[in-house]
Design an enzyme around this catalytic site. Structure first.
Site, PDB file in Angstrom:
ATOM      1  N   ARG A   1     -34.203  53.738   1.280  1.00 14.32           N
ATOM      2  CA  ARG A   1     -33.638  54.895   0.895  1.00 14.32           C
ATOM      3  C   ARG A   1     -33.001  55.077  -0.611  1.00 14.32           C
ATOM      4  NH1 ARG A   1     -30.716  56.969   6.532  1.00 14.32           N
ATOM      5  NH2 ARG A   1     -32.556  56.302   7.912  1.00 14.32           N
TER       6      ARG A   1
ATOM      7  N   GLU B   1     -31.914  45.636   9.288  1.00 24.21           N
ATOM      8  CA  GLU B   1     -32.869  46.608   8.771  1.00 24.21           C
ATOM      9  C   GLU B   1     -32.298  47.350   7.647  1.00 24.21           C
ATOM     10  OE1 GLU B   1     -34.741  51.215   9.805  1.00 24.21           O
ATOM     11  OE2 GLU B   1     -33.759  50.048  11.312  1.00 24.21           O
TER      12      GLU B   1
ATOM     13  N   LYS C   1     -39.214  52.474  18.252  1.00 22.97           N
ATOM     14  CA  LYS C   1     -37.954  52.969  17.792  1.00 22.97           C
ATOM     15  C   LYS C   1     -37.943  54.519  18.105  1.00 22.97           C
ATOM     16  CE  LYS C   1     -36.079  54.665  13.356  1.00 22.97           C
ATOM     17  NZ  LYS C   1     -35.961  54.250  11.866  1.00 22.97           N
TER      18      LYS C   1
END
Length: 205
Positions: A45, A41, A128
């Site tokens: 960011r 993943e 999640k």
């Protein structure tokens, strides 16, 4: 295309990757895959995230996904970059509908019953659990897993190598997300591979 449950079954840990320099992406991915960690993943960011995904997708055996996806625009960007699954920190009807319409595996973030019910309304049952520790930890997940017995989770947020086995022991947990596999700075491939091998064995009999 893989289903999200297949992505979650690739290894006990999905590394949550914050890539500052795209030149580091491929060495990181190679070390993780050698260590038995295939679902990667890459979080949105940093400015390098899209290029990092493109580089990691070139690594044989890597299943590269995009994390921190919060808008339809980002969704299209990461799909164009080769993302094979989508992870979001939360869930909105708009983003959920957009991901479903594109047919890409989706792991939306949830932290309470209302979030899960929103996901179920969209036809989703794999989530999640985020932020896992700040949202009440294992006790909170156990409480949610009762009424939502059909759901399975990937807890992420505050989980480390020491706490991961406790989470993975829960029947509702298919895998966990963690950032400890890749130390910050210039990649040390030997160290990343070592951590990946340990993570890949966390659920081994």
């Amino acid at each position: 295309m893989m289903a999200i449950e297949q992505v979650m079954a690739l290894a006990p840990v999905i590394p949550v990757l914050v890539i500052e320099d795209a030149a580091h992406a491929r060495p990181i991915a190679e070390a993780l895959v050698r260590g038995g960690i295939r679902a990667l993943e890459v979080t949105l960011r940093t400015p390098a995230a899209i290029e990092a995904m493109q580089e990691m997708a070139k690594v044989e055996g890597a299943v590269v996904g995009a994390g921190t996806v919060v808008s339809e625009r980002q969704l299209d960007q990461v799909m164009a970059a080769g993302a094979r699954f989508i992870v979001s920190p939360g869930l909105t009807d708009r983003l959920g509908a957009a991901v479903i319409a594109r047919g890409i595996p989706f792991l939306p973030g949830v932290s309470d019953a209302a979030d899960i019910m929103r996901g179920l309304d969209l036809g989703l049952d794999r989530f999640k659990f985020f932020p896992a520790e700040a949202s009440g930890g294992i006790a909170a997940l156990k409480a949610l897993a009762g009424p939502f017995h059909q759901c399975r989770f990937c807890p992420t947020g505050g989980i480390n190598e020491a706490s991961a086995p406790g989470w993975l022991a829960e029947p509702a947990v298919l895998c966990v997300g963690g950032s400890w596999l890749v130390p910050t700075g210039v990649p040390d491939q030997a160290e990343i591979e070592k951590r990946a091998r340990a993570a890949a064995k966390l659920r081994a009999p």
